[in-house]
Structure formats: C-alpha cells, structure tokens
Enzyme design. Structure first.
Site, PDB file in Angstrom:
ATOM      1  N   ILE A  99       4.480  -3.703  10.723  1.00 30.53           N
ATOM      2  CA  ILE A  99       4.812  -3.303   9.357  1.00 30.53           C
ATOM      3  C   ILE A  99       4.427  -1.839   9.264  1.00 30.53           C
ATOM      4  O   ILE A  99       3.248  -1.495   9.290  1.00 30.53           O
ATOM      5  CB  ILE A  99       4.085  -4.181   8.329  1.00 30.53           C
ATOM      6  CG1 ILE A  99       4.589  -5.622   8.452  1.00 30.53           C
ATOM      7  CG2 ILE A  99       4.314  -3.645   6.910  1.00 30.53           C
ATOM      8  CD1 ILE A  99       3.908  -6.611   7.529  1.00 30.53           C
ATOM      9  N   TYR A 114     -12.707  -4.485  -3.714  1.00 29.01           N
ATOM     10  CA  TYR A 114     -13.756  -4.366  -4.734  1.00 29.01           C
ATOM     11  C   TYR A 114     -14.449  -5.712  -4.975  1.00 29.01           C
ATOM     12  O   TYR A 114     -15.649  -5.839  -4.787  1.00 29.01           O
ATOM     13  CB  TYR A 114     -13.243  -3.770  -6.053  1.00 29.01           C
ATOM     14  CG  TYR A 114     -14.397  -3.388  -6.967  1.00 29.01           C
ATOM     15  CD1 TYR A 114     -15.122  -2.229  -6.725  1.00 29.01           C
ATOM     16  CD2 TYR A 114     -14.777  -4.202  -8.022  1.00 29.01           C
ATOM     17  CE1 TYR A 114     -16.206  -1.890  -7.522  1.00 29.01           C
ATOM     18  CE2 TYR A 114     -15.845  -3.877  -8.815  1.00 29.01           C
ATOM     19  CZ  TYR A 114     -16.571  -2.719  -8.564  1.00 29.01           C
ATOM     20  OH  TYR A 114     -17.644  -2.395  -9.355  1.00 29.01           O
ATOM     21  N   ARG A 153      -9.738  -0.057   3.703  1.00 28.88           N
ATOM     22  CA  ARG A 153      -9.415   0.070   2.290  1.00 28.88           C
ATOM     23  C   ARG A 153     -10.146  -0.947   1.421  1.00 28.88           C
ATOM     24  O   ARG A 153     -10.457  -0.677   0.262  1.00 28.88           O
ATOM     25  CB  ARG A 153      -7.899  -0.099   2.064  1.00 28.88           C
ATOM     26  CG  ARG A 153      -7.086   1.091   2.529  1.00 28.88           C
ATOM     27  CD  ARG A 153      -5.604   0.866   2.226  1.00 28.88           C
ATOM     28  NE  ARG A 153      -4.799   2.003   2.633  1.00 28.88           N
ATOM     29  CZ  ARG A 153      -4.498   3.039   1.855  1.00 28.88           C
ATOM     30  NH1 ARG A 153      -4.949   3.081   0.613  1.00 28.88           N
ATOM     31  NH2 ARG A 153      -3.759   4.028   2.309  1.00 28.88           N
ATOM     32  N   TYR A 176      -2.848  -9.705   5.019  1.00 32.01           N
ATOM     33  CA  TYR A 176      -2.938  -8.267   5.273  1.00 32.01           C
ATOM     34  C   TYR A 176      -4.408  -7.890   5.394  1.00 32.01           C
ATOM     35  O   TYR A 176      -5.146  -7.927   4.409  1.00 32.01           O
ATOM     36  CB  TYR A 176      -2.243  -7.500   4.143  1.00 32.01           C
ATOM     37  CG  TYR A 176      -2.265  -5.987   4.259  1.00 32.01           C
ATOM     38  CD1 TYR A 176      -2.551  -5.337   5.461  1.00 32.01           C
ATOM     39  CD2 TYR A 176      -1.967  -5.195   3.155  1.00 32.01           C
ATOM     40  CE1 TYR A 176      -2.562  -3.955   5.550  1.00 32.01           C
ATOM     41  CE2 TYR A 176      -1.966  -3.815   3.235  1.00 32.01           C
ATOM     42  CZ  TYR A 176      -2.269  -3.199   4.426  1.00 32.01           C
ATOM     43  OH  TYR A 176      -2.280  -1.832   4.518  1.00 32.01           O
ATOM     44  N   THR A 218       0.827  -1.212   0.000  1.00 33.27           N
ATOM     45  CA  THR A 218       0.000   0.000   0.000  1.00 33.27           C
ATOM     46  C   THR A 218       0.859   1.260   0.000  1.00 33.27           C
ATOM     47  O   THR A 218       0.680   2.157  -0.837  1.00 33.27           O
ATOM     48  CB  THR A 218      -0.914   0.007   1.239  1.00 33.27           C
ATOM     49  OG1 THR A 218      -1.706  -1.173   1.240  1.00 33.27           O
ATOM     50  CG2 THR A 218      -1.821   1.226   1.227  1.00 33.27           C
ATOM     51  N   THR A 219       1.788   1.348   0.947  1.00 31.46           N
ATOM     52  CA  THR A 219       2.636   2.532   1.052  1.00 31.46           C
ATOM     53  C   THR A 219       3.527   2.679  -0.170  1.00 31.46           C
ATOM     54  O   THR A 219       3.906   3.797  -0.539  1.00 31.46           O
ATOM     55  CB  THR A 219       3.480   2.470   2.332  1.00 31.46           C
ATOM     56  OG1 THR A 219       2.608   2.260   3.455  1.00 31.46           O
ATOM     57  CG2 THR A 219       4.263   3.746   2.565  1.00 31.46           C
ATOM     58  N   LYS A 273      -0.706  -9.081   9.122  1.00 27.22           N
ATOM     59  CA  LYS A 273      -0.564  -7.652   9.370  1.00 27.22           C
ATOM     60  C   LYS A 273      -1.961  -7.141   9.661  1.00 27.22           C
ATOM     61  O   LYS A 273      -2.801  -7.059   8.770  1.00 27.22           O
ATOM     62  CB  LYS A 273       0.028  -6.934   8.146  1.00 27.22           C
ATOM     63  CG  LYS A 273       0.079  -5.409   8.313  1.00 27.22           C
ATOM     64  CD  LYS A 273       0.519  -4.713   7.033  1.00 27.22           C
ATOM     65  CE  LYS A 273       0.474  -3.195   7.205  1.00 27.22           C
ATOM     66  NZ  LYS A 273       0.871  -2.476   5.970  1.00 27.22           N
TER      67      LYS A 273
END
Length: 297
Positions: free
Chosen positions: A208, A112, A143, A138, A49-50, A166
């Site tokens: 993380i 989605y 999100r 994760y 993501t980051t 995570k």
C-alpha cells in the site's frame, strides 16, 4: 489464502483540497483516480494517512469514499481507511463504507488511546464482526505508539474476516516472525515503499504505497516483475526509486507527496493543519529526485 483483496500495488491516495483548504476538490480527485486506473494500479486506498483522513470531517470522509467507489466502478478494489482512536466511531464509519460498496476496510491501530495487545485483539474482533467486507490491519507504530506483536497477529489471523495487514513497523525481523506465525492465514502488504521487495521475499503480496501517487506505472512494475519471476528486475527497480522515496519521506507524509503531485500539476499544494507545505530545502531535494527519475504527469 482467505479473502485476498488485491495483489500488487494499492495507491494510498492523496485527498486534494480547494485552494483555501475548506473543501475537497472532487474535480481534481476524479482526475487523480483516473490517472491511477490508466496506469494499471491494482487497488486504491481512500482517506487513510496519505489521504489526510484524520482532518476530514465525518461528512467529507464519507463523501470521499462514496465518490471513489462510484468513480472506480468496480475496475479495481477500493479500500477505505476507517480506523479511529474511537472504536465506536470507527465501526460506524466501517459500516458506512461497506454499505457504500468498498471492497475492504483499512483499520489503523488506535492512536493516543493506546491499546494493550489484548485490547488490539478485542478491538479488531469488534471491527471484523461488524464489517461485511474484509478488514486489513494497519500497523504503523511510528504514528500510533502501538505495535502489533506477532502473537497478536497469530490470534487475529484466525478470524475469518481479518484478511491482511499493512505492515509499516520498519522492523524486518518482526515481519519475518509475523510471516512465520500468521503468514498462512494473513496476507502481508508492505506499508513502506522502501521495503516492497524485502517483504515480497518473505511471502508478502504487495504494497500500500505513497509513491504510487507520483509514479504509479513504475510502482506496479516492481511487483509485476517479482510475480513474473524477474527477481533481479524487481530488485533493480526498488533500488532505482529509492532516492524518490527518500524525498517523499524527508518530511512527514503526506506533506512531500502532496508537493510532488502539485509540482506535476495534479492538485493544489494545500494541506490541513497541522500539516503545512514543505520547507524550501527539503522541497529542493524532492524536486531533484523527481527530475533524476524523469517523473512526469
């Protein structure tokens, strides 16, 4: 614990781009990796993501993973973000990352294309069966719109190649339930910088981290203190960095952390649409938090 990938802090690396945003700036990326290694970071997470993984092309995603593996050269574990809302593509990327030499793969819940809990069990089993390296789940429902239930974790923890999670659901109560039901078979990492110590207190073994892009030494110090028995010191550091964490998440990640790294001269403040540079008022708050903490490159 099976297949423990790392203990402590793994930096969720940003991906620097050229000034026009058309390509990855590998010269800057190499320096960013070196800075993390010099700071004593415990692991690196690539193209998640980051790292703006969703807007990397397939070729860029693979090149970033391979570059990081080569640059790190075995000094710390390298974890590749390989999840997708298309399971077939995610498995293909996972296989590539394993062949490239990563130490584990971070697989986000499908966004989605939302999955049921049974669907999550089936999907993660497919990833784990296909991967030659440990899989880290994760969970970031803010999100993806999907939350991994504690009973689902309990089922997934029985797979020998599903090693950790995570956890970024923000619900400490649910994380306590996860620890009770699956913590003996699943390593737990905080996915939120403001919950490192709370999750360590429930048997977690690290984080993380986004903020480690900016303050790697101080981030590592939190877990180092905890593991050495300095609980008071770890708690004090968690509180000390809270204003910076607030600044780093006052807009959608990775917008602020990219701005913070650019302010330190580590990269250009370039993101890919639909991400855009910070608004002036929020940038001022971030800059003030960095100055208050004495953040330097």
């Amino acid at each position: 614990m099976k297949n423990t990938v790392f203990r402590g802090i793994a930096t969720a690396m940003i991906t620097p781009f050229t000034p026009d945003g058309s390509a990855v700036n590998f010269e800057q990326y190499g320096r960013l990796i070196d800075r993390q290694l010099d700071a004593g970071i415990n692991a690196l997470v690539i193209a998640a993501t980051t790292g703006e993984g969703p807007t990397l092309t397939d070729r860029e995603h693979k090149d970033v993973i391979s570059f990081a593996v080569d640059r790190v050269a075995g000094r710390v574990p390298v974890i590749a973000g390989t999840g997708s809302n298309d399971t077939a593509y995610g498995i293909q990327l996972t296989k590539y990352a394993c062949d490239a030499g990563v130490d584990a793969c971070l697989v986000v819940t499908p966004y989605y294309n939302k999955a049921t809990q049974d669907g999550l069990i089936r999907m993660y089993t497919e990833y784990a069966d296909a991967s030659t390296k440990p899989i880290i789940i994760y969970n970031v429902p803010s999100r993806t719109g999907v939350n991994v239930a504690p009973d689902t974790y309990a089922a997934l923890s029985k797979h020998p190649n599903i090693a950790a999670t995570k956890e970024a659901n923000g619900d400490i109560g649910k994380i306590v339930e996860l620890a009770a039901k699956a913590g003996d078979n699943l390593d737990i990492y905080s996915g939120n910088d403001d919950q490192i110590v709370p999750i360590l207190s429930m048997g977690g073994i690290g984080c993380i981290s986004t903020m480690a892009n900016v303050i790697p030494e101080m981030s590592v110090a939190i877990t180092d203190k905890w593991f050495s028995g300095d609980i008071e010191g770890a708690c004090a550091l968690q509180k000390k960095v809270l204003p910076l964490i607030r600044g780093l998440f006052c807009e959608v990640n990775p917008i602020p952390v990219k701005a913070a790294c650019a302010r330190l001269g580590l990269c250009d403040n370039v993101l890919r649409s639909p991400m855009y540079p910070m608004q002036p008022d929020t940038y001022e708050k971030l800059a003030a938090a960095m100055d208050e903490l004495g953040v330097e490159a």
